[in-house]
Design an enzyme around this catalytic site. Structure first.
Site, mmCIF file in Angstrom:
data_model
loop_
_atom_site.group_PDB
_atom_site.id
_atom_site.type_symbol
_atom_site.label_atom_id
_atom_site.label_comp_id
_atom_site.label_asym_id
_atom_site.label_seq_id
_atom_site.Cartn_x
_atom_site.Cartn_y
_atom_site.Cartn_z
ATOM 1 N N THR A 57 5.723 -1.179 15.091
ATOM 2 C CA THR A 57 5.005 -0.014 15.607
ATOM 3 C C THR A 57 5.063 0.106 17.125
ATOM 4 O O THR A 57 5.160 1.214 17.666
ATOM 5 C CB THR A 57 3.515 -0.106 15.173
ATOM 6 O OG1 THR A 57 3.475 -0.152 13.759
ATOM 7 C CG2 THR A 57 2.709 1.065 15.663
ATOM 8 N N CYS A 68 -8.822 -19.797 1.715
ATOM 9 C CA CYS A 68 -9.799 -19.471 2.763
ATOM 10 C C CYS A 68 -9.091 -19.330 4.107
ATOM 11 O O CYS A 68 -8.052 -19.933 4.335
ATOM 12 C CB CYS A 68 -10.839 -20.574 2.879
ATOM 13 S SG CYS A 68 -11.790 -20.767 1.377
HETATM 14 N N1 ASP Z 1 4.663 -1.991 9.455
HETATM 15 C C1 ASP Z 1 4.697 -2.326 10.846
HETATM 16 C C2 ASP Z 1 5.500 -3.600 11.010
HETATM 17 O O1 ASP Z 1 5.019 -4.661 10.739
HETATM 18 C C3 ASP Z 1 3.330 -2.485 11.359
HETATM 19 C C4 ASP Z 1 3.242 -2.902 12.796
HETATM 20 O O2 ASP Z 1 4.189 -2.919 13.536
HETATM 21 O O3 ASP Z 1 2.167 -3.225 13.227
HETATM 22 O O4 ASP Z 1 6.646 -3.522 11.384
#
Ligand code: ASP
Length: 342
Positions: A15, A279
């Site tokens: 992201t 856990c």
């Molecule tokens: N789906 C994305 C990834 O892991 C989510 C992220 O980047 O936070 O590549």
């Protein structure tokens, strides 16, 4: 003290490196040459920052052993040229990658800081900007010409974690990672406060990169009502050499005869059974309750306080690089990179 450090930022996807297409509204990877447009303040650092961009940028759900080998290879080839590394990576499997890289990079004497974000850099409220800037500063932090954090870490939401101790535990909160069994290595406020007592010391030996990974490991998470067929199916998976068994609490499992016999048979067939806990904090303690005594008797190996992410990657790493099962069993109960408290 941090003048003129040189850093390599390795962008793998996720992201953080996305921007919103103004026409379609969907997220797409942005051109790193424009990074200073998104984070102009980076220019104020006195570092040389170079970029290595993977040719296919991936969502980290597509991470696999080939990806890890490629990433470790980049760090190996560029190791002498840079003082530190920042890896931009999707958050979903970041804990797996940080764990695996910690095992693959033996005698690491420079910082390798993974980071990413919950919101893309191109979004106004992004957490990516702060994560990135702090990761860069930490990767460049040296004292007396020695790196302060010569480890594989994850930096997220103002916290620096030992990578192989982390788990992604929240899919939308900025506070996305947790290290339930190991203290923070640093915290960011007005200053970056390093907790040096918890950080590995450099050993000044030559970096050794292991590139053999054996994926013949299975993960079985226990739940009330788990069926004999499912357990048998997992244990009879063709080629499987090891099983990570995610047990309840401190290493507890059903006491049904069929269950214990199935695990015992697998062990007798040479499968390594490594017991971890579901856990997020605390340790496996075989024999504490009656419901774990049988497991101890049949020869499972305790994973103590290791995370599932570190357990799986450690086994893949050991199976790929160590021939003797006896040695693997021993190393599973040894801290190789600070991943387990024995
Ligand atoms: N789906 C994305 C990834 O892991 C989510 C992220 O980047 O936070 O590549």
């Amino acid at each position: 003290m941090n003048q003129n450090r040189s850093l390599l930022v390795i962008y793998t996807g996720g992201t953080i490196g996305m921007v919103q297409d103004s026409e379609t509204g969907s997220l797409m990877p942005f051109n790193f040459e424009n990074l200073y447009e998104y984070i102009p303040v980076l220019k104020n650092f006195n570092y040389t920052i170079d970029f290595f961009v993977f040719d296919s940028l991936i969502d980290s759900s597509n991470v696999n052993p080939e990806f890890w080998i490629k990433l470790a290879g980049v760090i190996e080839t560029k190791y002498e040229d840079y003082d530190g590394f920042v890896v931009l990576h999707g958050t979903d499997t970041m804990s797996f990658s940080a764990s695996m890289l910690s095992f693959m990079l033996e005698n690491l004497n420079k910082p390798v800081i993974f980071t990413g974000s919950q919101l893309p850099l191109g979004v106004i409220r992004t957490d990516g900007r702060d994560n990135f800037i702090n990761a860069v500063e930490i990767a460049a932090a040296y004292q007396n010409d020695t790196p302060i954090v010569p480890e594989v870490c994850i930096f997220f939401d103002n916290k620096l974690f030992r990578g192989n101790r982390t788990t992604k535990f929240n899919s939308e909160n900025f506070k996305a990672f947790l290290s339930g069994n190991y203290p923070l290595l640093a915290e960011v406020g007005v200053k970056i406060k390093y907790h040096k007592e918890y950080i590995q010391k450099p050993n000044f030996k030559k970096l050794k990169v292991y590139k053999n990974i054996d994926r013949d490991v299975a993960l079985l998470k226990l739940y009330p009502g788990i069926s004999k067929q499912l357990v048998q199916a997992v244990l009879h998976t063709e080629g499987i050499k090891a099983l990570v068994l995610e047990t309840f609490g401190s290493g507890n499992a059903p006491t049904d005869v069929w269950f214990i016999e199935a695990i015992e048979q697998a062990i007798q067939n040479g499968i390594i059974v490594f017991v971890v806990t579901q856990c997020k904090g605390g340790s496996v303690e075989i024999g504490k309750y009656e419901t774990s005594r049988d497991l101890g008797r049949i020869g499972v190996i305790s994973g103590y306080d290791i995370t599932t992410e570190a357990a799986i990657t450690k086994i893949m790493f050991l199976l790929g690089n160590i021939n003797s099962k006896e040695n693997i069993r021993e190393l599973l109960q040894t801290s190789l990179r600070g991943e387990i408290t024995v």
